[in-house]
Design a protein around this motif. Structure first.
Motif, PDB file in Angstrom:
ATOM      1  N   LYS A 141       0.810  -1.222   0.000  1.00 47.37           N
ATOM      2  CA  LYS A 141       0.000   0.000   0.000  1.00 47.37           C
ATOM      3  C   LYS A 141       0.844   1.274   0.000  1.00 47.37           C
ATOM      4  N   LYS A 172      -2.976   4.050 -13.889  1.00 44.62           N
ATOM      5  CA  LYS A 172      -4.118   3.137 -13.943  1.00 44.62           C
ATOM      6  C   LYS A 172      -3.797   1.794 -13.293  1.00 44.62           C
ATOM      7  N   ASP A 175      -3.836   2.235  -9.600  1.00 47.73           N
ATOM      8  CA  ASP A 175      -5.215   2.270  -9.103  1.00 47.73           C
ATOM      9  C   ASP A 175      -5.819   0.867  -9.042  1.00 47.73           C
ATOM     10  N   ARG A 176      -5.496   0.056 -10.053  1.00 47.69           N
ATOM     11  CA  ARG A 176      -6.011  -1.318 -10.069  1.00 47.69           C
ATOM     12  C   ARG A 176      -5.469  -2.113  -8.877  1.00 47.69           C
ATOM     13  N   GLN A 178      -4.360  -0.821  -6.113  1.00 52.87           N
ATOM     14  CA  GLN A 178      -4.919  -0.230  -4.893  1.00 52.87           C
ATOM     15  C   GLN A 178      -6.304  -0.818  -4.602  1.00 52.87           C
ATOM     16  N   THR A 179      -7.104  -0.983  -5.659  1.00 50.85           N
ATOM     17  CA  THR A 179      -8.430  -1.584  -5.504  1.00 50.85           C
ATOM     18  C   THR A 179      -8.313  -3.016  -4.994  1.00 50.85           C
ATOM     19  N   LEU A 180      -7.343  -3.757  -5.539  1.00 53.72           N
ATOM     20  CA  LEU A 180      -7.121  -5.132  -5.110  1.00 53.72           C
ATOM     21  C   LEU A 180      -6.723  -5.186  -3.634  1.00 53.72           C
ATOM     22  N   ASP A 182      -7.373  -2.959  -1.341  1.00 54.66           N
ATOM     23  CA  ASP A 182      -8.536  -2.573  -0.526  1.00 54.66           C
ATOM     24  C   ASP A 182      -9.488  -3.748  -0.344  1.00 54.66           C
ATOM     25  N   ARG A 183      -9.658  -4.553  -1.386  1.00 49.67           N
ATOM     26  CA  ARG A 183     -10.543  -5.715  -1.291  1.00 49.67           C
ATOM     27  C   ARG A 183      -9.947  -6.772  -0.363  1.00 49.67           C
ATOM     28  N   SER A 316     -10.607 -12.556  -9.931  1.00 43.70           N
ATOM     29  CA  SER A 316      -9.672 -12.026  -8.943  1.00 43.70           C
ATOM     30  C   SER A 316      -9.254 -13.080  -7.928  1.00 43.70           C
TER      31      SER A 316
END
Length: 358
Positions: A141, A172, A175-176, A178-180, A182-183, A316
Motif C-alpha cells: 500500500k 491506472k 489504481d487497479r 490499490q483496488t485489489l 482494498d478488497r 480475482s
C-alpha cells in the motif's frame, strides 16, 4: 448402580459408551444409539466385542488398555450394526477419575474424524492466509501511493502526449492494485455487526440480484425450510457471502445459460447437535448452493478458498476467500464438493439467539 450421573453424556454429539472391566455396556448416550442403530435398552448389558467384526482384536485392545488404564488408547475397528450394515469407526478408550473402574469409550465415524481434521486444517490455513494478506497488503500500500504520486508529478513535467500515455499506464495500474489491496483488507476493516435476521431474506436478495444479471437461461430453485427461526448474524456479510458463491456459480454456468439449461438450487435446513471448529452447537443452519455446471478444475478444488486462486480467466480469486472469512466470523464452516454436472457449496452456521447460549 445409578445411571443419572452419566446423563450429561447425552449432551455430546459423538457416540459415547460406558463399559465395565469385562467390556459390557453400562450406559450409552443418544449418539451411540444413533450410530449403533440400537436403543439404549437393547445396548444395556450388551458385550461390546459382539458389535465389532474383529471381536478378538477388540478383546486384545481392551486388554492392553486394562493393563495401562491411565493411557488413552485409540484404534480403528469395523462396526457391525444391528441392521447388518458395517462402518469403520475410530475407537478411543479412556478412564476419567470419576468413573472408578469403568471405561469411557468414544466411537467416531472415520468420515466425521476426517471432517474434524479437515476443518482444523482449513482454520489454521485461513488464519495463516489472513495474516499473510494483511502484512502483504500493508507492505504494498505505501510504496504504491508513492509510485502513483511520482507518475502524476512526472506527467505534469512532460510535454509529449506519447510519453504521457506511459504515465497513464502507471497511474491506472497503480489504481487497479490499490483496488485489489482494498478488497484484501476489507473484511478486516469493518466490524462484525450481529442483528436478528432471516436467512431467507438473504437468499431472496441474492436471487433477485443474480436474476437481474442473468435474466434469461438461468433458473434459481428455492428449497427452503421456512421453519428456520431468525438468528443473530451480520446481514450484510451474509448477503456478500451468498452473493459471492452464487455469482461464481452463475459465471461458471455461462455455457448452460446460453443453452437455457442452467440451474442453481438454494437449499436451507436445520441440523442438530453439530460440532463446528471443535465447539458443539445445539442447532445450526445448513445452507447449500448447488449448480449443474462443469465443475471446478481438479487441480484447484482443494485450494478454492485460498486468496487469488480462481478457476475463471480474469477472476480475482477473492470472492470465495471473502466468503470463507465472513463465515468464520460467524463461527461457521464452508466447504465445497465438485464434479462435472454438480458443484456443491455448503455453509454451516450455528444458530445463535438473543439471551440464549448454544
Amino acid at each position: 448402580m445409578s445411571k443419572e450421573r452419566f446423563q450429561g453424556l447425552d449432551l455430546l454429539a459423538t457416540a459415547v459408551v460406558v463399559i465395565d472391566p469385562q467390556g459390557v455396556v453400562v450406559y450409552a448416550n443418544s449418539g451411540a444409539e444413533s450410530l449403533l442403530d440400537m436403543s439404549r435398552r437393547s445396548l444395556d448389558g450388551q458385550a461390546m466385542l459382539a458389535l465389532f467384526s474383529d471381536s478378538m482384536g477388540f478383546r486384545e485392545f481392551l486388554s492392553r488398555f486394562k493393563a495401562d488404564p491411565f493411557d488413552i488408547k485409540r484404534q480403528i475397528f469395523e462396526l457391525v450394526r444391528a441392521n447388518g450394515s458395517t462402518e469403520h469407526v475410530h475407537v478411543t478408550l479412556s478412564r476419567p477419575d470419576t468413573l472408578g473402574d469403568l471405561t469411557l469409550m468414544e466411537l467416531r465415524e472415520i468420515e466425521q474424524q476426517m471432517k474434524v481434521d479437515r476443518e482444523a486444517r482449513m482454520m489454521d490455513q485461513s488464519i495463516a492466509n489472513k495474516e499473510l494478506i494483511r502484512n502483504l497488503a500493508h507492505e504494498i500500500k505505501n510504496p504504491l501511493g508513492g509510485i502513483r504520486g511520482a507518475a502524476q508529478l512526472l506527467e505534469i513535467e512532460l510535454n509529449s502526449a506519447d510519453l504521457k500515455e506511459y504515465t497513464q499506464v502507471i497511474i491506472k495500474e497503480s489504481d487497479r492494485l490499490q483496488t485489489l489491496v482494498d478488497r484484501l483488507l476489507a473484511p478486516h476493516r469493518k466490524p462484525h455487526i450481529a442483528v436478528m435476521m432471516n436467512i431467507h431474506e438473504v437468499c431472496e436478495r441474492v436471487r433477485s440480484v443474480i436474476l437481474a444479471e442473468h435474466p434469461k437461461g438461468l433458473r434459481i430453485v428455492r428449497d427452503y425450510d421456512t421453519s428456520i427461526p431468525e438468528f443473530l448474524g451480520d446481514f450484510e456479510q451474509l448477503i456478500q457471502t451468498v452473493l459471492n458463491i452464487v455469482r461464481n456459480a452463475a459465471q461458471a454456468l455461462a455455457p448452460q445459460i446460453a443453452e437455457g439449461t442452467a440451474e442453481i438450487r438454494l437449499c436451507t435446513r436445520v441440523v442438530r447437535r453439530v460440532t463446528l471448529n471443535r465447539k458443539q452447537h445445539r442447532l445450526a443452519l445448513d445452507l447449500q448452493v448447488v449448480d449443474n455446471g462443469p465443475g471446478i478444475p481438479a487441480d484447484i478444488v482443494d485450494r478454492i478458498f485460498y486468496p487469488l486462486v480462481s478457476g475463471r480467466e480474469g477472476g480475482s480469486g477473492l470472492g470465495l476467500t471473502l466468503a470463507q472469512t465472513f463465515v468464520q466470523q460467524h463461527e461457521g464452516t464452508i466447504e465445497c464438493a465438485s464434479q462435472p454436472g454438480r458443484t456443491l457449496f455448503k455453509v454451516i452456521l450455528p444458530l445463535q439467539f438473543e439471551n440464549a447460549s448454544n
